[in-house]
Motif scaffolding. Structure first.
Motif, PDB file in Angstrom:
ATOM      1  N   LEU A  27       1.026  -1.073  -0.123  1.00 12.09           N
ATOM      2  CA  LEU A  27       0.213   0.551   0.422  1.00 12.09           C
ATOM      3  C   LEU A  27       0.631   0.644   0.683  1.00 12.09           C
ATOM      4  CD1 LEU A  27      -3.234   0.174  -0.029  1.00 12.09           C
ATOM      5  CD2 LEU A  27      -3.309   0.833   2.303  1.00 12.09           C
ATOM      6  N   ALA A  28       2.155   1.572   0.606  1.00 12.95           N
ATOM      7  CA  ALA A  28       2.495   2.237   0.678  1.00 12.95           C
ATOM      8  C   ALA A  28       3.434   2.570  -0.874  1.00 12.95           C
ATOM      9  CB  ALA A  28       4.578   1.908   2.039  1.00 12.95           C
ATOM     10  N   GLN A  29       3.726   1.591  -1.247  1.00 14.78           N
ATOM     11  CA  GLN A  29       4.392   2.155  -2.955  1.00 14.78           C
ATOM     12  C   GLN A  29       2.963   2.423  -3.567  1.00 14.78           C
ATOM     13  OE1 GLN A  29       6.413  -1.734  -4.370  1.00 14.78           O
ATOM     14  NE2 GLN A  29       6.294  -2.501  -1.820  1.00 14.78           N
ATOM     15  N   ALA A  30       1.794   1.773  -3.564  1.00 12.63           N
ATOM     16  CA  ALA A  30       0.934   2.680  -4.415  1.00 12.63           C
ATOM     17  C   ALA A  30       0.124   4.059  -3.852  1.00 12.63           C
ATOM     18  CB  ALA A  30      -0.624   1.856  -4.472  1.00 12.63           C
ATOM     19  N   ILE A  31       0.921   3.888  -2.803  1.00  8.87           N
ATOM     20  CA  ILE A  31      -0.073   5.526  -2.376  1.00  8.87           C
ATOM     21  C   ILE A  31       1.058   6.672  -2.738  1.00  8.87           C
ATOM     22  CG2 ILE A  31       0.575   7.043  -0.202  1.00  8.87           C
ATOM     23  CD1 ILE A  31      -0.566   4.456   1.341  1.00  8.87           C
ATOM     24  N   THR A  60       9.509   9.976  -1.564  1.00  9.73           N
ATOM     25  CA  THR A  60       8.325   9.921   0.077  1.00  9.73           C
ATOM     26  C   THR A  60       9.251   8.734   0.293  1.00  9.73           C
ATOM     27  OG1 THR A  60       6.368   9.385  -1.715  1.00  9.73           O
ATOM     28  CG2 THR A  60       6.235   8.406   0.709  1.00  9.73           C
ATOM     29  N   LEU A  61       9.522   8.979   1.836  1.00  7.95           N
ATOM     30  CA  LEU A  61       9.809   8.719   2.878  1.00  7.95           C
ATOM     31  C   LEU A  61       9.049   6.844   3.847  1.00  7.95           C
ATOM     32  CD1 LEU A  61      12.320   7.997   4.601  1.00  7.95           C
ATOM     33  CD2 LEU A  61      11.923   9.420   5.918  1.00  7.95           C
ATOM     34  N   PHE A  62       9.065   5.767   3.594  1.00  8.45           N
ATOM     35  CA  PHE A  62       8.363   5.260   4.137  1.00  8.45           C
ATOM     36  C   PHE A  62       9.356   4.181   5.233  1.00  8.45           C
ATOM     37  CE2 PHE A  62       6.658   0.780   4.592  1.00  8.45           C
ATOM     38  CZ  PHE A  62       6.156   0.739   4.468  1.00  8.45           C
ATOM     39  N   LEU A  63       8.578   5.073   6.516  1.00  6.13           N
ATOM     40  CA  LEU A  63       9.362   4.446   7.967  1.00  6.13           C
ATOM     41  C   LEU A  63       8.900   3.166   8.353  1.00  6.13           C
ATOM     42  CD1 LEU A  63      10.138   7.627  10.037  1.00  6.13           C
ATOM     43  CD2 LEU A  63      11.490   6.221   8.446  1.00  6.13           C
ATOM     44  N   VAL A  96       5.678   8.061   5.555  1.00  2.00           N
ATOM     45  CA  VAL A  96       4.504   7.388   4.711  1.00  2.00           C
ATOM     46  C   VAL A  96       5.042   6.482   6.478  1.00  2.00           C
ATOM     47  CG1 VAL A  96       2.984   5.092   4.435  1.00  2.00           C
ATOM     48  CG2 VAL A  96       3.573   6.909   2.569  1.00  2.00           C
ATOM     49  N   PHE A  97       3.835   6.305   7.619  1.00  2.02           N
ATOM     50  CA  PHE A  97       4.510   5.386   8.779  1.00  2.02           C
ATOM     51  C   PHE A  97       3.939   4.266   8.204  1.00  2.02           C
ATOM     52  CE2 PHE A  97       4.754   9.528   9.858  1.00  2.02           C
ATOM     53  CZ  PHE A  97       6.136   9.684  10.280  1.00  2.02           C
ATOM     54  N   ALA A  98       4.754   3.124   9.379  1.00  2.86           N
ATOM     55  CA  ALA A  98       3.885   1.767   9.440  1.00  2.86           C
ATOM     56  C   ALA A  98       4.223   1.136  10.108  1.00  2.86           C
ATOM     57  CB  ALA A  98       4.258   0.804   8.300  1.00  2.86           C
ATOM     58  N   THR A  99       3.467   0.555  10.960  1.00  2.00           N
ATOM     59  CA  THR A  99       2.893   0.005  12.207  1.00  2.00           C
ATOM     60  C   THR A  99       2.121  -1.661  11.998  1.00  2.00           C
ATOM     61  OG1 THR A  99       3.165  -0.464  14.769  1.00  2.00           O
ATOM     62  CG2 THR A  99       1.582   1.132  13.671  1.00  2.00           C
ATOM     63  N   ASN A 100       2.511  -2.259  12.997  1.00  2.00           N
ATOM     64  CA  ASN A 100       1.667  -3.258  13.261  1.00  2.00           C
ATOM     65  C   ASN A 100       1.387  -3.399  15.155  1.00  2.00           C
ATOM     66  OD1 ASN A 100       4.276  -4.796  14.900  1.00  2.00           O
ATOM     67  ND2 ASN A 100       4.603  -6.414  13.375  1.00  2.00           N
ATOM     68  N   ARG A 101       1.945  -2.247  15.379  1.00  2.00           N
ATOM     69  CA  ARG A 101       1.395  -2.213  17.304  1.00  2.00           C
ATOM     70  C   ARG A 101       0.689  -1.122  17.277  1.00  2.00           C
ATOM     71  NH1 ARG A 101       6.856  -0.833  21.396  1.00  2.00           N
ATOM     72  NH2 ARG A 101       4.930  -1.621  22.708  1.00  2.00           N
ATOM     73  N   ASP A 102      -0.156  -1.621  18.393  1.00  2.00           N
ATOM     74  CA  ASP A 102      -1.187  -0.597  19.029  1.00  2.00           C
ATOM     75  C   ASP A 102      -0.321   0.403  19.820  1.00  2.00           C
ATOM     76  OD1 ASP A 102      -3.046   0.785  20.409  1.00  2.00           O
ATOM     77  OD2 ASP A 102      -3.974  -0.889  21.136  1.00  2.00           O
ATOM     78  N   LEU A 103      -0.366   2.146  19.230  1.00  2.00           N
ATOM     79  CA  LEU A 103       0.731   2.572  19.579  1.00  2.00           C
ATOM     80  C   LEU A 103      -0.168   3.406  20.952  1.00  2.00           C
ATOM     81  CD1 LEU A 103       2.770   4.341  16.294  1.00  2.00           C
ATOM     82  CD2 LEU A 103       3.466   2.617  18.208  1.00  2.00           C
ATOM     83  N   GLY A 137       7.430  -8.141  -0.606  1.00  2.00           N
ATOM     84  CA  GLY A 137       7.307  -7.432   1.036  1.00  2.00           C
ATOM     85  C   GLY A 137       8.953  -7.728   1.828  1.00  2.00           C
ATOM     86  N   GLY A 138       9.711  -7.228   0.745  1.00  2.00           N
ATOM     87  CA  GLY A 138      11.138  -6.660   1.305  1.00  2.00           C
ATOM     88  C   GLY A 138      11.053  -5.521   1.888  1.00  2.00           C
ATOM     89  N   ASP A 139      12.113  -4.679   2.350  1.00  2.00           N
ATOM     90  CA  ASP A 139      12.654  -4.015   2.879  1.00  2.00           C
ATOM     91  C   ASP A 139      12.757  -3.297   2.046  1.00  2.00           C
ATOM     92  OD1 ASP A 139      14.388  -1.942   4.906  1.00  2.00           O
ATOM     93  OD2 ASP A 139      12.445  -2.864   5.533  1.00  2.00           O
ATOM     94  N   ARG A 140      12.530  -3.039   0.683  1.00  3.42           N
ATOM     95  CA  ARG A 140      12.903  -2.085  -0.195  1.00  3.42           C
ATOM     96  C   ARG A 140      12.492  -2.033  -0.601  1.00  3.42           C
ATOM     97  NH1 ARG A 140      17.568  -2.096   0.779  1.00  3.42           N
ATOM     98  NH2 ARG A 140      17.373  -4.730   0.253  1.00  3.42           N
ATOM     99  N   PRO A 141      10.884  -0.845  -2.024  1.00  9.85           N
ATOM    100  CA  PRO A 141      10.159  -0.978  -2.763  1.00  9.85           C
ATOM    101  C   PRO A 141      11.138  -1.427  -3.722  1.00  9.85           C
ATOM    102  CG  PRO A 141      10.973   1.342  -1.846  1.00  9.85           C
ATOM    103  CD  PRO A 141      11.678   0.281  -1.549  1.00  9.85           C
TER     104      PRO A 141
END
Ligand SMILES: Nc1ncnc2c1ncn2[C@@H]1O[C@H](COP(=O)(O)OP(=O)(O)OP(=O)(O)O)[C@@H](O)[C@H]1O
Ligand SMILES: [Mg+2]
Length: 347
Positions: free
Chosen positions: A62-66, A120-123, A162-169, A343-347
């Motif tokens: 999704l980050a890449q699509a954005i 875009t920076l994807f963190l 664009v930030f991403a997390t699977n944690r409830d911040l 799914g890797g780190d690099r887009p």
């Protein structure tokens, strides 16, 4: 499982070559349609975006699509996994360093905030930053200005983050592990991607997508699923989400010997001890932990992803650091779907 021939084309490789667009994402379920609609709106703005979802729900994609759907397409999309770097290296990875800034800094290096300029920076895995690292990135996130490590000049960068997390911040803020100021700063535009078990309408479309992908990469000619197989896929709970589904289909393709996938080709067993963990997780003490985080395979996959990010994708170097044979690493990379998909780190 048979791995695809090295270098053989795949649908995900094709994404990478021309860039993922929103149309590449399977979104048959109303819940996912809403995600895509929100993401399209986010793409049209320059706001920071926070992608929240379990592992394997498609945050990287999704980050890449954005990025590709934004005015910044054509400019760099730079990804950094915040969990991939030791505290000491993180600052230099993010902001770069001047020559001589520390032992081993034998030349100037630009960090991801600088490399992403204009784009875009994807963190990724923002929830894994230590508190001190959170303090260090706050200013860069808020004002888009920073200094290289050992540098005096303040640099400005024109980026969307664009930030991403699977944690409830929010929970992490309450627990004192996440800074409240940073929390508010990254919550400009939050998009939650529901787990696959809560958007079952996407299962069939994803399964067919991956079947086509396998036909292309494994040279199989499967034209679909038996009724039982489809029902089994629809009934499954999908820990690991789309990533797990993809692995199940790839395995099925490798062993199927007819013209379609049968239920016996599907490995929906519990090799990771999920049910055991589920039982443990239902106890009060464990209730807060995401099931996936318990699984050794999740930890192993993340660790390998980190090392691969650290070596910038150099497999020999990664195998050396991991102290495993290169062939073992190749097998694990294929098994976890690292490196051969988005799914890797690099887009
Ligand atoms: N809606 C979708 N349509 C097509 N493929 C998808 C979709 N969602 C996820 N995938 C695929 O599932 C796999 C995992 O996706 P991705 O790496 O983006 O997940 P993630 O949320 O970033 O996971 P993690 O938290 O572990 O980093 C990839 O192969 C991706 O292409
Ligand atoms: Mg990811």
């Amino acid at each position: 499982m048979t791995d695809p021939e090295p270098g053989s084309p795949s649908i995900t490789q094709a994404y990478r070559d021309r860039g993922v667009t929103f149309d590449d994402l399977v979104a048959d379920d109303p819940a996912m349609k809403k995600v895509i609609a929100d993401a399209r709106r986010a793409a049209g703005s320059d706001a920071s975006v926070l992608l929240f979802g379990e592992s394997g729900t498609g945050k990287n994609l999704l980050a890449q699509a954005i990025h590709n759907g934004s005015r910044r397409n054509g400019k760099p999309l730079i990804a950094a996994n915040c969990a991939a770097f030791a505290e000491t290296l993180l600052e230099s990875e993010l902001f770069g360093h001047e020559k001589g800034a520390f032992t081993g800094a034998d030349r100037q290096k630009r960090g991801v905030f600088e490399l992403a300029d204009g784009g875009t920076l994807f963190l990724d895995e923002i929830g894994e930053l230590s508190r001190s690292a959170q303090a260090k990135i706050l200013r860069a996130v808020e004002y888009k200005e920073f200094e290289r490590v050992g540098g005096e000049k303040t640099l400005r960068t024109d980026i969307r983050i664009v930030f991403a997390t699977n944690r409830d911040l929010a929970e992490a803020v309450r627990g004192g592990e996440f800074r409240e100021d940073l929390f508010h700063r990254i919550h400009e535009f939050k998009i939650e991607i529901p787990p696959l078990r809560r958007r079952r309408g996407d299962v069939e479309g994803l399964a067919r997508r991956y079947l086509r992908e396998c036909n292309a990469t494994l040279g199989t000619r499967l034209d679909g699923f038996s009724d039982d197989a489809l029902r089994a896929l629809l009934d499954f709970d999908w820990p690991g989400n789309a990533r797990r589904l993809r692995a199940v289909i790839r395995r099925a393709c490798a062993i199927a010997d007819g013209t379609r996938v049968e239920v016996s080709d599907l490995d929906l067993s519990d090799p990771l001890g999920i049910k055991v963990v589920e039982a443990a997780a239902s106890s009060a003490a464990a209730a807060d932990l995401a099931l996936e985080d318990w699984q050794l395979a999740t930890v192993e996959r993340r660790h390998i992803e980190r090392v691969m990010a650290y070596t910038k994708g150099n497999k020999s170097e990664a195998a050396r650091i991991l102290d495993i044979a290169r062939t073992t690493l190749d097998r694990k990379l294929a098994g976890y779907g690292i490196g051969d998909d988005s799914g890797g780190d690099r887009p």
